[in-house]
Design a protein around this motif. Structure first.
Motif, PDB file in Angstrom:
ATOM      1  N   ILE A 220      13.353   4.043   9.416  1.00 38.74           N
ATOM      2  CA  ILE A 220      14.676   4.413   9.278  1.00 38.74           C
ATOM      3  C   ILE A 220      15.024   5.296  10.147  1.00 38.74           C
ATOM      4  CG2 ILE A 220      16.513   5.177   7.593  1.00 38.74           C
ATOM      5  CD1 ILE A 220      14.724   3.645   5.647  1.00 38.74           C
ATOM      6  N   LEU A 221      14.269   6.352  10.175  1.00 40.28           N
ATOM      7  CA  LEU A 221      14.609   7.501  10.872  1.00 40.28           C
ATOM      8  C   LEU A 221      14.662   7.450  12.686  1.00 40.28           C
ATOM      9  CD1 LEU A 221      12.387  10.188   9.145  1.00 40.28           C
ATOM     10  CD2 LEU A 221      14.899  10.036   9.141  1.00 40.28           C
ATOM     11  N   LEU A 222      13.588   6.355  13.089  1.00 45.24           N
ATOM     12  CA  LEU A 222      13.685   6.165  14.509  1.00 45.24           C
ATOM     13  C   LEU A 222      15.116   5.212  14.709  1.00 45.24           C
ATOM     14  CD1 LEU A 222       9.880   5.293  15.080  1.00 45.24           C
ATOM     15  CD2 LEU A 222      11.418   7.104  15.923  1.00 45.24           C
ATOM     16  N   ALA A 223      15.363   4.514  13.823  1.00 46.75           N
ATOM     17  CA  ALA A 223      16.461   3.602  14.054  1.00 46.75           C
ATOM     18  C   ALA A 223      17.861   4.487  14.054  1.00 46.75           C
ATOM     19  CB  ALA A 223      16.734   2.393  12.978  1.00 46.75           C
ATOM     20  N   GLY A 224      17.976   5.371  13.224  1.00 48.77           N
ATOM     21  CA  GLY A 224      19.149   6.570  13.124  1.00 48.77           C
ATOM     22  C   GLY A 224      19.131   7.151  14.631  1.00 48.77           C
TER      23      GLY A 224
ATOM     24  N   PRO B  80       0.759  -1.181   0.103  1.00 43.31           N
ATOM     25  CA  PRO B  80       0.069  -0.118  -0.109  1.00 43.31           C
ATOM     26  C   PRO B  80       0.891   1.430  -0.042  1.00 43.31           C
ATOM     27  CG  PRO B  80      -0.136  -0.935   2.328  1.00 43.31           C
ATOM     28  CD  PRO B  80       0.809  -2.059   1.320  1.00 43.31           C
ATOM     29  N   PRO B  81       0.181   2.402  -0.576  1.00 49.26           N
ATOM     30  CA  PRO B  81       1.064   3.447  -0.387  1.00 49.26           C
ATOM     31  C   PRO B  81       1.774   4.158   0.939  1.00 49.26           C
ATOM     32  CG  PRO B  81      -0.992   3.853  -1.787  1.00 49.26           C
ATOM     33  CD  PRO B  81      -1.030   2.680  -0.807  1.00 49.26           C
ATOM     34  N   TRP B  82       1.026   3.778   2.013  1.00 45.58           N
ATOM     35  CA  TRP B  82       1.530   4.225   3.282  1.00 45.58           C
ATOM     36  C   TRP B  82       2.756   3.449   3.638  1.00 45.58           C
ATOM     37  CZ3 TRP B  82       1.813   0.157   6.510  1.00 45.58           C
ATOM     38  CH2 TRP B  82       0.828  -0.942   6.346  1.00 45.58           C
ATOM     39  N   ALA B  83       3.065   2.224   3.019  1.00 45.48           N
ATOM     40  CA  ALA B  83       4.258   1.523   3.478  1.00 45.48           C
ATOM     41  C   ALA B  83       5.483   2.332   3.042  1.00 45.48           C
ATOM     42  CB  ALA B  83       4.422   0.252   2.556  1.00 45.48           C
ATOM     43  N   ALA B  84       5.720   3.274   2.064  1.00 41.81           N
ATOM     44  CA  ALA B  84       6.785   3.882   1.893  1.00 41.81           C
ATOM     45  C   ALA B  84       7.167   4.909   3.373  1.00 41.81           C
ATOM     46  CB  ALA B  84       6.785   4.794   0.720  1.00 41.81           C
ATOM     47  N   TRP B  85       5.819   5.506   3.654  1.00 40.92           N
ATOM     48  CA  TRP B  85       6.011   6.331   5.051  1.00 40.92           C
ATOM     49  C   TRP B  85       6.443   5.643   6.266  1.00 40.92           C
ATOM     50  CZ3 TRP B  85       5.630  11.378   4.746  1.00 40.92           C
ATOM     51  CH2 TRP B  85       5.081  12.216   3.736  1.00 40.92           C
ATOM     52  N   ALA B  86       5.837   4.290   6.442  1.00 37.78           N
ATOM     53  CA  ALA B  86       6.314   3.343   7.597  1.00 37.78           C
ATOM     54  C   ALA B  86       7.754   3.070   7.215  1.00 37.78           C
ATOM     55  CB  ALA B  86       5.521   2.311   7.390  1.00 37.78           C
ATOM     56  N   ALA B  87       8.266   2.703   6.365  1.00 37.89           N
ATOM     57  CA  ALA B  87       9.613   2.431   6.050  1.00 37.89           C
ATOM     58  C   ALA B  87      10.626   3.665   6.477  1.00 37.89           C
ATOM     59  CB  ALA B  87       9.976   1.837   4.744  1.00 37.89           C
ATOM     60  N   LEU B  88      10.065   4.673   5.840  1.00 32.86           N
ATOM     61  CA  LEU B  88      11.008   5.934   6.282  1.00 32.86           C
ATOM     62  C   LEU B  88      10.919   6.159   7.762  1.00 32.86           C
ATOM     63  CD1 LEU B  88      12.608   8.261   5.255  1.00 32.86           C
ATOM     64  CD2 LEU B  88      10.594   9.601   4.775  1.00 32.86           C
ATOM     65  N   ALA B  89       9.900   6.014   8.494  1.00 34.59           N
ATOM     66  CA  ALA B  89       9.581   6.288   9.849  1.00 34.59           C
ATOM     67  C   ALA B  89      10.685   5.237  10.602  1.00 34.59           C
ATOM     68  CB  ALA B  89       8.387   6.277  10.183  1.00 34.59           C
TER      69      ALA B  89
ATOM     70  N   THR C 245      21.485   8.553  19.783  1.00 33.31           N
ATOM     71  CA  THR C 245      21.028   8.597  21.141  1.00 33.31           C
ATOM     72  C   THR C 245      21.952   7.807  22.227  1.00 33.31           C
ATOM     73  OG1 THR C 245      18.532   9.139  20.874  1.00 33.31           O
ATOM     74  CG2 THR C 245      19.255   8.703  23.113  1.00 33.31           C
ATOM     75  N   PHE C 246      22.049   6.708  21.792  1.00 31.38           N
ATOM     76  CA  PHE C 246      22.780   5.548  22.643  1.00 31.38           C
ATOM     77  C   PHE C 246      24.577   5.963  22.497  1.00 31.38           C
ATOM     78  CE2 PHE C 246      25.524   1.821  22.382  1.00 31.38           C
ATOM     79  CZ  PHE C 246      25.260   1.158  23.571  1.00 31.38           C
ATOM     80  N   VAL C 247      24.895   6.394  21.327  1.00 31.75           N
ATOM     81  CA  VAL C 247      26.315   6.621  21.063  1.00 31.75           C
ATOM     82  C   VAL C 247      26.583   8.148  21.896  1.00 31.75           C
ATOM     83  CG1 VAL C 247      28.153   7.388  19.553  1.00 31.75           C
ATOM     84  CG2 VAL C 247      26.642   5.499  18.817  1.00 31.75           C
ATOM     85  N   SER C 248      25.635   8.917  22.096  1.00 33.01           N
ATOM     86  CA  SER C 248      25.850  10.088  22.661  1.00 33.01           C
ATOM     87  C   SER C 248      25.884   9.861  24.177  1.00 33.01           C
ATOM     88  CB  SER C 248      24.647  11.282  22.359  1.00 33.01           C
ATOM     89  OG  SER C 248      24.787  11.519  20.954  1.00 33.01           O
ATOM     90  N   ARG C 249      24.830   9.107  24.717  1.00 33.50           N
ATOM     91  CA  ARG C 249      24.804   8.626  26.157  1.00 33.50           C
ATOM     92  C   ARG C 249      26.094   8.183  26.574  1.00 33.50           C
ATOM     93  NH1 ARG C 249      19.470   6.179  27.924  1.00 33.50           N
ATOM     94  NH2 ARG C 249      20.523   6.236  29.824  1.00 33.50           N
ATOM     95  N   ASP C 250      26.592   7.115  25.617  1.00 31.29           N
ATOM     96  CA  ASP C 250      27.888   6.203  25.953  1.00 31.29           C
ATOM     97  C   ASP C 250      29.010   7.268  26.176  1.00 31.29           C
ATOM     98  OD1 ASP C 250      29.118   3.526  26.399  1.00 31.29           O
ATOM     99  OD2 ASP C 250      30.209   4.244  24.562  1.00 31.29           O
ATOM    100  N   ARG C 251      29.186   8.200  25.152  1.00 39.70           N
ATOM    101  CA  ARG C 251      30.165   9.123  25.245  1.00 39.70           C
ATOM    102  C   ARG C 251      30.161   9.902  26.414  1.00 39.70           C
ATOM    103  NH1 ARG C 251      30.932  10.877  18.814  1.00 39.70           N
ATOM    104  NH2 ARG C 251      31.732   8.992  17.836  1.00 39.70           N
ATOM    105  N   TRP C 252      29.111  10.545  26.539  1.00 38.06           N
ATOM    106  CA  TRP C 252      28.945  11.323  28.007  1.00 38.06           C
ATOM    107  C   TRP C 252      28.980  10.781  29.213  1.00 38.06           C
ATOM    108  CZ3 TRP C 252      25.664  11.090  32.194  1.00 38.06           C
ATOM    109  CH2 TRP C 252      25.558  11.911  32.960  1.00 38.06           C
TER     110      TRP C 252
END
Length: 218
Positions: free
Chosen positions: A74-78, A63-72, A83-90
């Protein structure tokens, strides 16, 4: 008048353009200075994202919304990785700013034999960190009892190693290494290996049986 789309006449006869021609005329009219609007940065970023979204290579059956879900996703994973790297460095930076030194002898009324017995018991119980700490305390207490060190409160592991190195120059490297391990375990929340604890115990026994080289003093 600027900002108003006027009908186009040619030789007194209204022009009836097709859809593409009308769109081109409309775009030309909107591109005039009177229609220019300063867009925000967020608006431009959102336009870039939505402009690239259809280029995602997804199966036609989705369905058309699948592209939006995939992008979301990817953005959440990034965002999660950042966040994890920043907290570990801090956390590492905050730990490195904390002082990793403190007094070796913190208890009153204990002799070198008491610390030595506790170190051996901890090592046999599978607690090399506690064994290393008490072994270094035994070394310090034994040196005070032999008047090789003055009974000064708050003496750090590094200070013990430096002071004893002047009368036991052959053991200077082992003393420095033992002091570093003591600070790491006692004040740096590190663990010690059985070999490290055994080495400090052996160093304590070696120092207690060695004759100080007072001639090395200036």
């Amino acid at each position: 008048m600027t900002g108003t789309l006027m009908p186009v006449w040619h030789c007194g006869v209204p022009v009836d353009p097709d859809r593409d021609q009308a769109r081109q005329w409309l775009q030309s009219e909107l591109d005039r200075p009177g229609y220019s609007v300063e867009r925000s940065f967020v608006s431009r970023v959102w336009e870039w994202i939505t402009g690239h979204l259809p280029s995602l290579d997804l199966p036609g059956t989705l369905p058309p919304w699948a592209a939006w879900a995939a992008l979301a996703l990817i953005l959440l994973a990034g965002l999660a990785v950042i966040t994890f790297v920043s907290r570990d460095r801090w956390r590492r930076a905050s730990l490195s700013l904390q002082p990793a030194t403190g007094a070796v002898l913190e208890e009153e009324g204990l002799r070198a034999t008491d610390y030595r017995a506790r170190a051996v018991a901890a090592l046999l119980a599978g607690q090399p960190g506690a064994a290393l700490v008490d072994a270094y305390r035994a070394l310090t207490a034994s040196s005070i009892e032999r008047s090789l060190l003055d009974d000064r409160p708050g003496r750090t592991a590094h200070e013990v190693a430096v002071d004893l190195s002047s009368v036991f120059p052959d053991a200077a490297l082992d003393l420095a290494r033992a002091a570093e391990h003591f600070d790491e375990v006692r004040y740096g929340a590190h663990d010690a290996s059985r070999e490290q604890a055994s080495a400090v115990l052996a160093l304590e026994e070696q120092i207690s049986r060695s004759r100080p080289a007072f001639g090395a003093l200036p």
